[in-house]
Motif scaffolding. Sequence first.
Motif, short mmCIF file in Angstrom:
data_model
loop_
_atom_site.label_atom_id
_atom_site.label_comp_id
_atom_site.label_asym_id
_atom_site.label_seq_id
_atom_site.Cartn_x
_atom_site.Cartn_y
_atom_site.Cartn_z
N LYS A 125 37.30 31.16 41.32
CA LYS A 125 36.34 31.40 42.49
C LYS A 125 36.65 32.97 42.99
O LYS A 125 37.55 33.11 43.45
CB LYS A 125 35.99 30.43 43.51
N VAL A 126 35.73 33.60 42.75
CA VAL A 126 36.18 35.13 42.74
C VAL A 126 35.01 35.94 44.03
O VAL A 126 33.95 35.45 43.47
CB VAL A 126 36.57 36.11 41.81
N SER A 127 35.45 36.84 44.48
CA SER A 127 34.48 37.60 45.18
C SER A 127 35.05 38.97 45.10
O SER A 127 36.21 39.52 45.44
CB SER A 127 34.55 37.45 46.59
N SER A 128 34.20 40.05 44.35
CA SER A 128 34.79 41.40 44.18
C SER A 128 34.62 42.26 45.46
O SER A 128 35.32 43.37 45.69
CB SER A 128 33.86 42.08 43.03
N LYS A 129 33.76 41.82 46.12
CA LYS A 129 33.58 42.30 47.63
C LYS A 129 34.64 42.02 48.48
O LYS A 129 35.14 43.06 49.21
CB LYS A 129 32.29 41.65 48.16
N THR A 130 35.08 40.93 48.55
CA THR A 130 36.22 40.66 49.56
C THR A 130 37.53 40.54 48.78
O THR A 130 38.51 40.42 49.76
CB THR A 130 35.94 39.07 50.32
N GLY A 131 37.67 40.37 47.46
CA GLY A 131 38.85 40.37 46.84
C GLY A 131 39.21 38.85 46.62
O GLY A 131 40.31 38.38 45.97
N GLN A 132 38.57 37.83 47.30
CA GLN A 132 39.19 36.73 47.06
C GLN A 132 39.07 36.01 45.71
O GLN A 132 38.34 36.18 44.94
CB GLN A 132 37.85 35.63 47.86
N GLY A 133 40.20 35.43 45.39
CA GLY A 133 40.44 34.79 44.01
C GLY A 133 40.74 35.76 42.95
O GLY A 133 41.20 35.42 41.79
N ILE A 134 40.73 36.86 43.14
CA ILE A 134 40.94 38.10 42.21
C ILE A 134 42.40 38.20 41.89
O ILE A 134 42.55 38.15 40.45
CB ILE A 134 40.77 39.45 42.57
N GLU A 135 43.44 37.97 42.86
CA GLU A 135 44.67 37.81 42.60
C GLU A 135 45.20 36.61 41.62
O GLU A 135 45.87 36.70 40.61
CB GLU A 135 45.61 38.02 43.65
N GLU A 136 44.70 35.60 41.83
CA GLU A 136 44.89 34.47 41.23
C GLU A 136 44.32 34.48 39.72
O GLU A 136 44.82 34.06 38.69
CB GLU A 136 44.17 33.11 41.88
N LEU A 137 43.16 34.96 39.57
CA LEU A 137 42.59 35.34 37.99
C LEU A 137 43.51 36.29 37.35
O LEU A 137 43.85 36.22 36.07
CB LEU A 137 41.30 35.75 38.19
N ARG A 138 44.01 37.54 38.10
CA ARG A 138 44.89 38.37 37.46
C ARG A 138 46.28 37.58 36.96
O ARG A 138 46.74 37.88 35.81
CB ARG A 138 45.22 39.53 38.46
N GLU A 139 46.71 36.86 37.98
CA GLU A 139 47.91 36.19 37.51
C GLU A 139 47.88 35.22 36.12
O GLU A 139 48.58 35.23 35.31
CB GLU A 139 48.37 35.37 38.69
N TYR A 140 46.71 34.52 36.19
CA TYR A 140 46.30 33.74 34.82
C TYR A 140 46.25 34.64 33.61
O TYR A 140 46.87 34.32 32.67
CB TYR A 140 44.94 33.09 35.10
N LEU A 141 45.48 35.76 33.99
CA LEU A 141 45.56 36.51 32.86
C LEU A 141 46.76 37.31 32.23
O LEU A 141 46.91 37.87 31.03
CB LEU A 141 44.35 37.73 32.95
N TYR A 142 47.93 37.62 33.30
CA TYR A 142 49.00 38.25 32.96
C TYR A 142 50.19 37.27 32.66
O TYR A 142 51.41 37.53 32.27
CB TYR A 142 49.57 39.10 34.11
#
Length: 143
Positions: A125-142
């Motif tokens: 669950k992400v929000s590009s506006k607030t940054g919510q969940g972006i780091e978790e998604l990035r960690e999964y991808l890396y």
Amino acid sequence: MMKRIILIGPIGCGKTTLRQEIQKTTKSYKKTQTIEYFHDIIDTPGEYIENRNYYSALIVSSVDCDVIGLTFDCSRKYYPLPPNIGPIFLKPVIGIVTKVDLCNEEDLKIAEQRLKISGAERIFKVSSKTGQGIEELREYLYK
């Protein structure tokens, strides 16, 4: 090294903005007209999932990917992703609920259920506006 991901979802669900957020690039807004290849991310036009005549283009484009990212804006009521489309890609499928800053809990649950019905094995669950969940998604991808 990042897993290569293809972002698939309806028109206006935030795929391009999400790509820019994951890659930490400057936001620039334009309509994605064709499949666009970036270093580890493939960005697709929303029309490609909304029109079954383009499914083959999505399948062929996903061949070099490590993961399929089915993307959906939780503030929308219309859901064009077909049930059980995930397995046609023969790759791990994740669901990405976008624009979570615009949704209530009920909208989030519905979006998650729809993505699971489409074949998503894990939901972000992400929000590009607030940054919510972006780091978790990035960690999964890396990972």
